[in-house]
Design a protein around this motif. Structure first.
Motif, PDB file in Angstrom:
ATOM      1  N   PRO A 139      52.962  43.139  35.976  1.00  0.00           N
ATOM      2  CA  PRO A 139      53.894  44.245  35.698  1.00  0.00           C
ATOM      3  C   PRO A 139      55.725  43.568  36.018  1.00  0.00           C
ATOM      4  CG  PRO A 139      52.937  44.281  37.804  1.00  0.00           C
ATOM      5  CD  PRO A 139      52.268  43.030  36.846  1.00  0.00           C
ATOM      6  N   ASP A 140      56.257  44.439  35.356  1.00  0.00           N
ATOM      7  CA  ASP A 140      57.828  43.953  35.649  1.00  0.00           C
ATOM      8  C   ASP A 140      58.153  44.126  37.057  1.00  0.00           C
ATOM      9  OD1 ASP A 140      58.172  43.463  33.024  1.00  0.00           O
ATOM     10  OD2 ASP A 140      58.735  45.395  32.466  1.00  0.00           O
ATOM     11  N   THR A 169      49.433  47.398  43.565  1.00  0.00           N
ATOM     12  CA  THR A 169      48.431  45.944  44.179  1.00  0.00           C
ATOM     13  C   THR A 169      47.271  46.646  44.261  1.00  0.00           C
ATOM     14  OG1 THR A 169      50.622  45.390  45.332  1.00  0.00           O
ATOM     15  CG2 THR A 169      48.425  44.642  46.198  1.00  0.00           C
ATOM     16  N   VAL A 170      46.266  45.659  43.484  1.00  0.00           N
ATOM     17  CA  VAL A 170      44.924  46.209  43.365  1.00  0.00           C
ATOM     18  C   VAL A 170      44.067  45.146  43.835  1.00  0.00           C
ATOM     19  CG1 VAL A 170      43.103  46.766  41.779  1.00  0.00           C
ATOM     20  CG2 VAL A 170      45.403  47.472  41.395  1.00  0.00           C
ATOM     21  N   ILE A 171      43.170  45.567  44.879  1.00  0.00           N
ATOM     22  CA  ILE A 171      41.951  44.532  45.309  1.00  0.00           C
ATOM     23  C   ILE A 171      40.848  45.382  44.962  1.00  0.00           C
ATOM     24  CG2 ILE A 171      41.198  43.944  47.482  1.00  0.00           C
ATOM     25  CD1 ILE A 171      44.761  44.832  47.571  1.00  0.00           C
ATOM     26  N   VAL A 172      39.927  44.235  44.290  1.00  0.00           N
ATOM     27  CA  VAL A 172      38.699  44.617  43.909  1.00  0.00           C
ATOM     28  C   VAL A 172      37.594  44.070  44.907  1.00  0.00           C
ATOM     29  CG1 VAL A 172      37.027  44.519  42.139  1.00  0.00           C
ATOM     30  CG2 VAL A 172      39.328  44.634  41.542  1.00  0.00           C
ATOM     31  N   PHE A 173      36.991  44.969  45.426  1.00  0.00           N
ATOM     32  CA  PHE A 173      35.831  44.578  46.263  1.00  0.00           C
ATOM     33  C   PHE A 173      34.461  44.609  45.591  1.00  0.00           C
ATOM     34  CE2 PHE A 173      38.899  46.568  49.111  1.00  0.00           C
ATOM     35  CZ  PHE A 173      39.099  45.538  50.249  1.00  0.00           C
ATOM     36  N   GLY A 208      47.705  39.515  38.775  1.00  0.00           N
ATOM     37  CA  GLY A 208      47.853  40.065  40.273  1.00  0.00           C
ATOM     38  C   GLY A 208      46.907  40.659  40.589  1.00  0.00           C
ATOM     39  N   THR A 209      45.811  40.897  39.993  1.00  0.00           N
ATOM     40  CA  THR A 209      44.521  41.572  40.702  1.00  0.00           C
ATOM     41  C   THR A 209      43.925  40.618  41.511  1.00  0.00           C
ATOM     42  OG1 THR A 209      44.311  42.669  38.392  1.00  0.00           O
ATOM     43  CG2 THR A 209      42.214  42.797  40.216  1.00  0.00           C
ATOM     44  N   GLN A 210      43.461  41.218  42.699  1.00  0.00           N
ATOM     45  CA  GLN A 210      42.812  40.409  43.703  1.00  0.00           C
ATOM     46  C   GLN A 210      41.516  40.660  43.941  1.00  0.00           C
ATOM     47  OE1 GLN A 210      45.220  40.523  47.707  1.00  0.00           O
ATOM     48  NE2 GLN A 210      46.697  41.095  46.277  1.00  0.00           N
ATOM     49  N   PHE A 211      40.469  39.757  44.049  1.00  0.00           N
ATOM     50  CA  PHE A 211      39.040  39.893  44.032  1.00  0.00           C
ATOM     51  C   PHE A 211      38.482  39.598  45.390  1.00  0.00           C
ATOM     52  CE2 PHE A 211      39.928  39.422  39.482  1.00  0.00           C
ATOM     53  CZ  PHE A 211      39.543  40.366  38.783  1.00  0.00           C
ATOM     54  N   ARG A 212      37.809  40.321  45.858  1.00  0.00           N
ATOM     55  CA  ARG A 212      36.966  39.926  47.110  1.00  0.00           C
ATOM     56  C   ARG A 212      35.631  39.941  47.247  1.00  0.00           C
ATOM     57  NH1 ARG A 212      41.680  39.193  47.882  1.00  0.00           N
ATOM     58  NH2 ARG A 212      42.906  40.180  49.624  1.00  0.00           N
ATOM     59  N   PRO A 213      34.953  38.993  46.364  1.00  0.00           N
ATOM     60  CA  PRO A 213      33.387  39.320  46.385  1.00  0.00           C
ATOM     61  C   PRO A 213      32.853  39.005  47.630  1.00  0.00           C
ATOM     62  CG  PRO A 213      34.364  37.100  45.497  1.00  0.00           C
ATOM     63  CD  PRO A 213      35.652  37.737  45.922  1.00  0.00           C
ATOM     64  N   GLY A 214      31.505  39.355  48.011  1.00  0.00           N
ATOM     65  CA  GLY A 214      30.912  39.218  49.060  1.00  0.00           C
ATOM     66  C   GLY A 214      31.232  40.301  50.158  1.00  0.00           C
ATOM     67  N   VAL A 215      31.768  41.302  49.724  1.00  0.00           N
ATOM     68  CA  VAL A 215      32.129  42.429  50.643  1.00  0.00           C
ATOM     69  C   VAL A 215      31.471  43.674  50.435  1.00  0.00           C
ATOM     70  CG1 VAL A 215      34.324  43.693  51.502  1.00  0.00           C
ATOM     71  CG2 VAL A 215      34.555  41.292  51.038  1.00  0.00           C
ATOM     72  N   ASN A 216      30.567  44.223  51.110  1.00  0.00           N
ATOM     73  CA  ASN A 216      30.057  45.410  50.834  1.00  0.00           C
ATOM     74  C   ASN A 216      30.835  46.587  51.685  1.00  0.00           C
ATOM     75  OD1 ASN A 216      28.163  47.585  50.578  1.00  0.00           O
ATOM     76  ND2 ASN A 216      26.456  46.373  51.341  1.00  0.00           N
ATOM     77  N   VAL A 217      31.344  47.355  50.782  1.00  0.00           N
ATOM     78  CA  VAL A 217      32.162  48.417  51.492  1.00  0.00           C
ATOM     79  C   VAL A 217      31.460  49.536  52.181  1.00  0.00           C
ATOM     80  CG1 VAL A 217      34.050  50.269  50.927  1.00  0.00           C
ATOM     81  CG2 VAL A 217      34.010  47.936  49.784  1.00  0.00           C
ATOM     82  N   GLY A 218      31.505  50.002  53.230  1.00  0.00           N
ATOM     83  CA  GLY A 218      30.666  50.941  53.798  1.00  0.00           C
ATOM     84  C   GLY A 218      29.840  49.993  55.090  1.00  0.00           C
ATOM     85  N   VAL A 219      29.995  48.808  54.549  1.00  0.00           N
ATOM     86  CA  VAL A 219      28.876  47.863  55.668  1.00  0.00           C
ATOM     87  C   VAL A 219      30.164  46.790  56.377  1.00  0.00           C
ATOM     88  CG1 VAL A 219      27.246  46.212  56.035  1.00  0.00           C
ATOM     89  CG2 VAL A 219      26.994  48.278  54.509  1.00  0.00           C
TER      90      VAL A 219
END
Ligand SMILES: Cc1cc2nc3c(=O)[nH]c(=O)nc-3n(C[C@H](O)[C@H](O)[C@H](O)COP(=O)(O)OP(=O)(O)OC[C@H]3O[C@@H](n4cnc5c(N)ncnc54)[C@H](O)[C@@H]3O)c2cc1C
Ligand code: SF4
Length: 488
Positions: A139-140, A169-173, A208-219
């Motif tokens: 993005p600009d 700012t996007v974080i993918v869990f 700029g997308t950030q990735f967070r593998p290995g994260v179980n949301v809610g746990v």
């Protein structure tokens, strides 16, 4: 302007050849041979730009099919990828994996074979990657808003790319150890090599997308933390609760769900150290008499995987009758046709058995050794047993591929207290917003088990809903509105 007589010049529909069965069973690579650009241009020329392109409507993304067909016809590949990317974030996934409802709606298909739309799509994107035209589009400027995307399948990835490009700012869990959802661990390598996911993720990271593998949301992180740290949340956790077959003998060893079986093969292909001393993953079809229960795509993926692992025999059971060889009267043009399909996996062997019901699994020493079943017929909308049709079949590996009943409720959804529909999916409004303010839903989690193309379309539409929620208005396209009844 497309050639209105193109379909008269090139009357024959052509698609790429599949590699010879004995050859492709020795590896896990995609099954198709290369397709020449010259042949592809001829095939694209068959599109007559028919005034009312029903294919637009057939495609859940509203892909601008006649436009990019004509650009390919005129060798304008760079313009073609721009038109394709205008409506589809990931044509390399749909071009390989989509069942192509667009082709079922192609006007040429009324009295000839339809245009090979899906092949044009995949060639446009593969060529664009080869030419280096798929570059990051950051993005600009940033908006200062943070969005959490839960789940990294096609819906989550599409939402994330749209929102990142809009300046958020996007974080993918993702609870799995790698990003990709069912693209990564459900769909076998021979249908789509995983390098296609990786190169798209590289573009997204550079944007700029950030990735967070290995994260179980809610746990691993609580819902309260999620709400506190993010301005909006997109739920894209899929419909991962599988349908079971609670019949006598179900608890015997050797009976597994498809999604307990398929990920191991994908892990082997990714180079994970999951094989034992025998060189095999924990669940393998090698040397087994396999029965797959479920005649759909997931069952076909189990079939292709079983053959590559060296199964002794494979039967695929389906309770429905065998579909007709050509479009059934119940699905007239331009509706997606119900008809007999032979996937690459079916071509490789195994026996497809229709109109059968499994009654009981039988075993010895706690292990499955066979099953008992019978034939059925449909009477007044119900399956009824055909008297005298009982049979027994030897098996030592049963794979259940009977679909999914909806998203898992424990953890994330229960903690969030989002409303659930009568069908068991997350309820959403016309903007893909759930009943909890600031929380949106996309893909199978809100729609129920469906298709990649719908997941991408919903991810794009949910991103537009989130952007409007955060900024008051949006320039992001929203290709679809939610439908109550999932359409495959
Ligand atoms: C074996 C198989 C083969 C298929 N083949 C095809 C095909 O050829 N063509 C086609 O169009 N469709 C196919 N489908 C259907 C298609 O894959 C799905 O419709 C599509 O992937 C749905 O996308 P999604 O993003 O909604 O969810 P998914 O792809 O299911 O991704 C959801 C992700 O969310 C993660 N997740 C869930 N809860 C949490 C949490 N609390 N925290 C963190 N992460 C979480 C999950 O681990 C998962 O990775 C297939 C399905 C299966 C099972
Ligand atoms: S995404 Fe699917 S329906 Fe849309 S153009 Fe491609 S193959 Fe056709």
């Amino acid at each position: 302007m497309p050639d209105p007589r193109g379909f008269l010049k090139y009357t024959k529909r052509e698609t790429p050849k599949r590699r010879p069965v004995p050859l492709r069973l020795r590896d896990w690579k995609e099954v198709y041979e290369d397709f020449s650009h010259d042949t592809l241009r001829e095939q694209a020329t068959r599109c007559m730009d028919c005034g009312i392109p029903f294919c637009h409507n057939g495609c859940p993304l509203g892909n601008l099919i006649p436009e990019w067909n004509d650009l390919v016809r005129n060798d304008r590949w760079r313009d073609a990828i721009e038109r394709l990317h205008a409506t589809n974030n990931f044509p390399e996934f749909t071009g390989r994996l989509c069942p192509a409802p667009c082709e079922g709606a192609c006007v040429l298909g009324i009295n000839q074979d339809p245009v090979t739309i899906k092949q044009v799509e995949v060639e446009i994107i593969d060529n664009a990657f080869d030419e280096g035209w798929v570059v990051p589009l950051p993005p600009d400027k940033l908006t200062g808003k943070k969005v959490a995307v839960v789940g990294s399948g096609p819906a989550g990835l599409a939402a994330a790319q749209q929102l990142t490009r809009a300046g958020h700012t996007v974080i993918v869990f993702e609870r799995a150890d790698r990003i990709g959802g069912l693209l990564r661990y459900g769909i076998p390598e021979f249908k789509m090599e995983k390098r296609h996911i990786d190169r798209r993720l590289a573009q997204m990271e550079a944007e700029g997308t950030q990735f967070r593998p290995g994260v179980n949301v809610g746990v691993d992180i609580t819902v309260a933390q999620l709400r506190l740290n993010y301005d909006a949340v997109v739920l894209a956790g899929g419909a991962t609760a599988w349908r079971d077959l609670p019949i006598p003998g179900r608890d015997l060893d050797g009976i597994h769900q498809a999604m307990e079986f398929l990920p191991w093969a994908n892990r082997v292909q990714q180079g994970d150290p999951v094989v034992g001393d025998d060189g095999e993953p924990p669940i393998t079809a090698k040397g087994r008499k396999v029965v797959i229960i479920g005649g759909g795509d997931t069952g076909a993926d189990c079939l292709g995987t079983s053959h590559r692992q060296g199964a002794e025999s494979v039967h695929q059971f389906e309770i429905m009758p065998q579909p007709p060889e050509s479009r059934a009267d119940s699905t007239p043009w331009p509706v997606y046709p119900l008809m007999m399909r032979v996937s690459s996996a079916h071509e490789e062997g195994g026996e497809r058995v229709y109109s059968v019901n499994t009654e009981e699994f039988i075993g010895r020493d706690g292990k499955v050794t066979g099953l008992r079943g019978h034939e059925v017929e449909m009477v007044a909308g119900k399956f009824e047993k055909i008297d005298g049709s009982d049979f027994e079949l030897e098996t030592d590996l049963v794979l259940l591929a009977m679909g999914f009943v909806g998203p898992e409720r424990e953890g994330l959804l229960n903690e969030l207290s989002v409303d659930i529909t009568d069908r068991g999916n997350v309820a959403r409004d016309a903007n893909f917003a759930t009943t909890v303010p600031g929380v949106f839903v996309a893909g199978d989690m809100g729609r129920g088990q469906s298709l990649i193309v719908w997941a991408i379309a919903e991810g794009r539409a949910a991103a537009a809903g989130v952007d409007r929620y955060l900024m008051g208005s949006t320039a992001l396209p929203a290709p679809i509105k939610p439908t109550a009844v999932p359409q495959r």
